[in-house]
Motif scaffolding. Structure first.
Motif, PDB file in Angstrom:
ATOM      1  N   UNK A 205       0.804  -1.214   0.000  1.00 57.25           N
ATOM      2  CA  UNK A 205       0.000   0.000   0.000  1.00 57.25           C
ATOM      3  C   UNK A 205       0.842   1.272   0.000  1.00 57.25           C
ATOM      4  N   UNK A 206       2.168   1.135   0.035  1.00 60.51           N
ATOM      5  CA  UNK A 206       3.064   2.289  -0.120  1.00 60.51           C
ATOM      6  C   UNK A 206       3.357   2.593  -1.580  1.00 60.51           C
ATOM      7  N   UNK A 207       3.041   1.650  -2.476  1.00 63.60           N
ATOM      8  CA  UNK A 207       3.477   1.719  -3.871  1.00 63.60           C
ATOM      9  C   UNK A 207       2.260   1.820  -4.781  1.00 63.60           C
ATOM     10  N   UNK A 208       2.349   2.651  -5.813  1.00 61.19           N
ATOM     11  CA  UNK A 208       1.210   2.796  -6.723  1.00 61.19           C
ATOM     12  C   UNK A 208       1.079   1.583  -7.626  1.00 61.19           C
ATOM     13  N   UNK A 209      -0.152   1.318  -8.039  1.00 60.28           N
ATOM     14  CA  UNK A 209      -0.428   0.220  -8.958  1.00 60.28           C
ATOM     15  C   UNK A 209      -0.187   0.666 -10.397  1.00 60.28           C
ATOM     16  N   UNK A 210      -0.345  -0.260 -11.340  1.00 57.64           N
ATOM     17  CA  UNK A 210      -0.379   0.083 -12.766  1.00 57.64           C
ATOM     18  C   UNK A 210      -1.835   0.028 -13.206  1.00 57.64           C
ATOM     19  N   UNK A 211      -2.276   1.027 -13.952  1.00 62.86           N
ATOM     20  CA  UNK A 211      -3.708   1.176 -14.236  1.00 62.86           C
ATOM     21  C   UNK A 211      -3.989   1.499 -15.697  1.00 62.86           C
ATOM     22  N   UNK A 212      -5.248   1.296 -16.086  1.00 65.10           N
ATOM     23  CA  UNK A 212      -5.788   1.812 -17.338  1.00 65.10           C
ATOM     24  C   UNK A 212      -6.403   3.181 -17.060  1.00 65.10           C
ATOM     25  N   UNK A 213      -6.336   4.065 -18.023  1.00 68.35           N
ATOM     26  CA  UNK A 213      -6.976   5.365 -17.860  1.00 68.35           C
ATOM     27  C   UNK A 213      -6.641   6.296 -19.004  1.00 68.35           C
ATOM     28  N   UNK A 214      -7.345   7.410 -19.078  1.00 71.76           N
ATOM     29  CA  UNK A 214      -7.096   8.393 -20.124  1.00 71.76           C
ATOM     30  C   UNK A 214      -7.404   9.794 -19.632  1.00 71.76           C
ATOM     31  N   UNK A 215      -6.681  10.765 -20.150  1.00 72.61           N
ATOM     32  CA  UNK A 215      -6.893  12.167 -19.781  1.00 72.61           C
ATOM     33  C   UNK A 215      -6.629  13.050 -20.988  1.00 72.61           C
ATOM     34  N   UNK A 216      -7.309  14.193 -21.034  1.00 68.46           N
ATOM     35  CA  UNK A 216      -7.160  15.117 -22.164  1.00 68.46           C
ATOM     36  C   UNK A 216      -7.419  16.537 -21.713  1.00 68.46           C
ATOM     37  N   UNK A 217      -6.766  17.481 -22.368  1.00 65.27           N
ATOM     38  CA  UNK A 217      -7.034  18.905 -22.164  1.00 65.27           C
ATOM     39  C   UNK A 217      -7.111  19.589 -23.518  1.00 65.27           C
ATOM     40  N   UNK A 218      -7.903  20.652 -23.575  1.00 73.26           N
ATOM     41  CA  UNK A 218      -7.986  21.509 -24.748  1.00 73.26           C
ATOM     42  C   UNK A 218      -7.324  22.829 -24.397  1.00 73.26           C
ATOM     43  N   UNK A 219      -6.271  23.178 -25.131  1.00 73.86           N
ATOM     44  CA  UNK A 219      -5.538  24.428 -24.908  1.00 73.86           C
ATOM     45  C   UNK A 219      -5.756  25.369 -26.084  1.00 73.86           C
ATOM     46  N   UNK A 220      -5.694  26.667 -25.809  1.00 72.85           N
ATOM     47  CA  UNK A 220      -5.877  27.639 -26.890  1.00 72.85           C
ATOM     48  C   UNK A 220      -5.083  28.893 -26.607  1.00 72.85           C
TER      49      UNK A 220
END
Length: 396
Positions: A205-220
Motif C-alpha cells: 500500500x506504499x506503492x502505486x499500482x499500474x492502471x488503465x486510464x485516459x486524460x485530455x485537455x484543450x488548450x488555446x
C-alpha cells in the motif's frame, strides 16, 4: 515570462483495470475535454498524443491514432514520448504550437492500458539500454528503486515507515472523494503496515499500482479563448522540461550507478529541485505563491521527497510538513488532493495530463468535496525515465 495559453477543457476516463484498449480510454477523455470546452472535434487545429509503449504501433503514434479514432479532419498531428513525463511534454508541444501561431486551439490526449503487476522492459536483448540492464543484471523492478529512495530518506533524514504510511492515509482520503480514481476507499496506517512487503521498507500500500486510464485537455491562445466566451480561463503560465546536469550523484531509475565526481563537482541543485525551479522562474512566482500541488507519488516516500524538491519546506523537513497537516486538504499547501497515484495507479502517458486536469478543476472551483478554498495557483510535477523532468504551473 512566456506568454500564457488558456485551458478551455479538461476530461478524463476513470482509472481502473477495464480490459479494453488505450484508444477507447483516450477518445472518451478527448470527447469529455471537448464538451467541457464547448467545442467540436472539427474546431481543433492540432492534436498532440502522448505515446504508450504498450499499445503496439498505434501506441507509438498516439497522436495519429487518436485523430483517426475521432475522425480524420485535417488537423496537425504530433506524437511525443518521455516516459512518465510524456503528458507534460505533450502539453508543452501544444503550447509551443499555439505560441508559434501554428494553431489556435489544440487537443492533448494521453491514455494507457497497463499490464497486471510491475512494468517490464521491452522484449529483446539490448546491452546498451540501461532499462534492459537493470532488469537483466540486478532484477530491479521499479519498486526496488522506490525502496532504495525510501531507505535513503530513513538514513539521511530519519523518516520512518509510519511516516510513509501517513502519506497513503492522506491520499486515500482524497481518492475516496474522486469519481475518476481507481481506489475509492480510505486506508488506515494499520492497514498499510499489515500489507505485504514489496521492496523493504515499502509495503504494497506504499506503492502505486499500474492502471488503465485516459486524460485530455484543450488548450488555446488567449485571443481564441476570449473570442469564444472564456473571459477568465485557467491559464498555463509555465512548463518545465529540464534534464539533469553532470555529474548526477543521486541514483535515478533506471541507472545502476551514479556519476563520478573525481573531476567535476556536482551541481549545487539536485535534478528534481531544478525541475521546479525552472518552472518558478518562467512563471515569475515562488513556492510561497502556490495554492496546491499535484506530484508523482510513485511511492509514499517519493511524495515526501517532492515536498522538499518543490521548495514547500527545507531539506529533511518533509515529514514535519506532513505531520503538521500542511499538505492535507485545508492545510497551508495541499498536495495530491486528487488522491494522487496512490488512488489512481499509474497510466503512464495520461498521468501528467490528469494532474493538469485536477489543477484546472481546482482553480475553477469545481472540485467538490476536494476543493482547495480560494485556489489561484497550482503546480504539477513528475519525472520520466532517462532524465525527463516536468512541471506545469497554472493560474487563474
Amino acid at each position: 515570462m512566456t506568454e500564457e495559453v488558456a485551458v478551455l477543457g479538461a476530461g478524463m476516463h476513470p482509472w481502473g483495470k477495464w480490459g479494453r484498449g488505450f484508444v477507447e480510454y483516450g477518445v472518451a477523455a478527448a470527447r469529455a475535454a471537448l464538451t467541457d470546452a464547448g467545442l467540436e472535434w472539427r474546431d481543433i487545429g492540432a492534436i498532440i498524443g502522448a505515446d504508450t509503449v504498450r499499445g503496439g504501433y498505434p501506441g507509438y503514434v498516439a497522436g495519429a491514432t487518436f485523430a483517426k479514432a475521432l475522425g480524420w479532419q485535417g488537423a496537425r498531428v504530433t506524437s511525443v514520448y518521455a516516459a512518465c513525463a510524456s503528458g507534460a511534454q505533450a502539453v508543452d508541444a501544444a503550447r509551443a504550437q499555439i505560441l508559434a501561431g501554428l494553431a489556435d486551439v489544440v487537443l492533448v490526449v494521453g491514455a494507457d492500458a497497463a499490464p497486471k503487476g510491475f512494468f517490464r522492459p521491452a522484449g529483446g536483448d539490448r546491452p546498451d539500454d540501461p532499462d534492459w540492464l537493470r532488469f537483466r543484471i540486478l532484477g530491479a523492478t521499479n519498486p526496488v528503486y522506490f525502496g532504495l529512495y525510501a531507505r535513503r530518506r530513513m538514513a539521511v533524514h530519519g523518516d520512518t515507515p509510519d511516516d510513509f504510511a501517513q502519506v497513503k492515509v492522506k491520499n486515500s482520503a482524497m481518492g475516496a472523494l474522486n469519481p475518476h480514481a481507481r481506489y475509492r476507499s480510505r486506508v488506515t496506517a494499520q492497514e498499510v503496515a499489515a500489507s505485504a512487503v514489496v521492496a523493504d521498507p515499502l509495503r504494497l500500500l506504499d506503492i502505486c499500482a499500474t492502471s488503465d486510464g485516459g486524460a485530455a485537455v484543450v488548450l488555446s491562445s488567449m485571443d481564441f479563448a476570449r473570442r469564444h466566451g472564456h473571459a477568465r480561463p485557467v491559464r498555463i503560465r509555465a512548463v518545465s522540461t529540464v534534464t539533469p546536469r553532470y555529474p548526477n550523484t543521486l541514483l535515478d531509475l533506471p541507472d545502476i550507478a551514479t556519476d563520478s565526481t573525481a573531476a567535476v563537482d556536482p551541481p549545487g541543485t539536485p535534478f528534481r529541485s531544478r525541475i521546479a525551479r525552472a518552472a518558478y522562474e518562467e512563471a515569475g512566482i515562488g513556492p510561497e505563491d502556490l495554492s496546491l500541488a499535484e506530484v508523482y507519488d510513485l511511492s509514499t516516500a517519493l511524495e515526501l521527497q517532492w515536498y522538499e524538491d518543490l521548495g514547500l519546506c527545507t531539506e529533511g523537513e518533509g515529514v514535519k510538513l506532513l505531520r503538521d497537516g500542511a499538505t492535507a486538504l485545508g492545510g497551508r499547501i495541499p498536495v495530491n488532493v486528487s488522491g494522487g497515484l496512490a488512488s489512481f495507479g499509474e497510466a503512464v502517458p495520461a498521468q501528467a495530463i490528469a494532474q493538469v486536469c485536477e489543477v484546472t478543476r481546482q482553480l475553477r472551483g469545481e472540485a467538490g468535496d476536494r476543493q482547495v478554498v480560494g485556489a489561484r495557483v497550482g503546480i504539477t510535477a513528475n519525472q520520466g525515465l532517462f532524465g525527463h523532468g516536468s512541471a506545469v504551473i497554472a493560474v487563474r
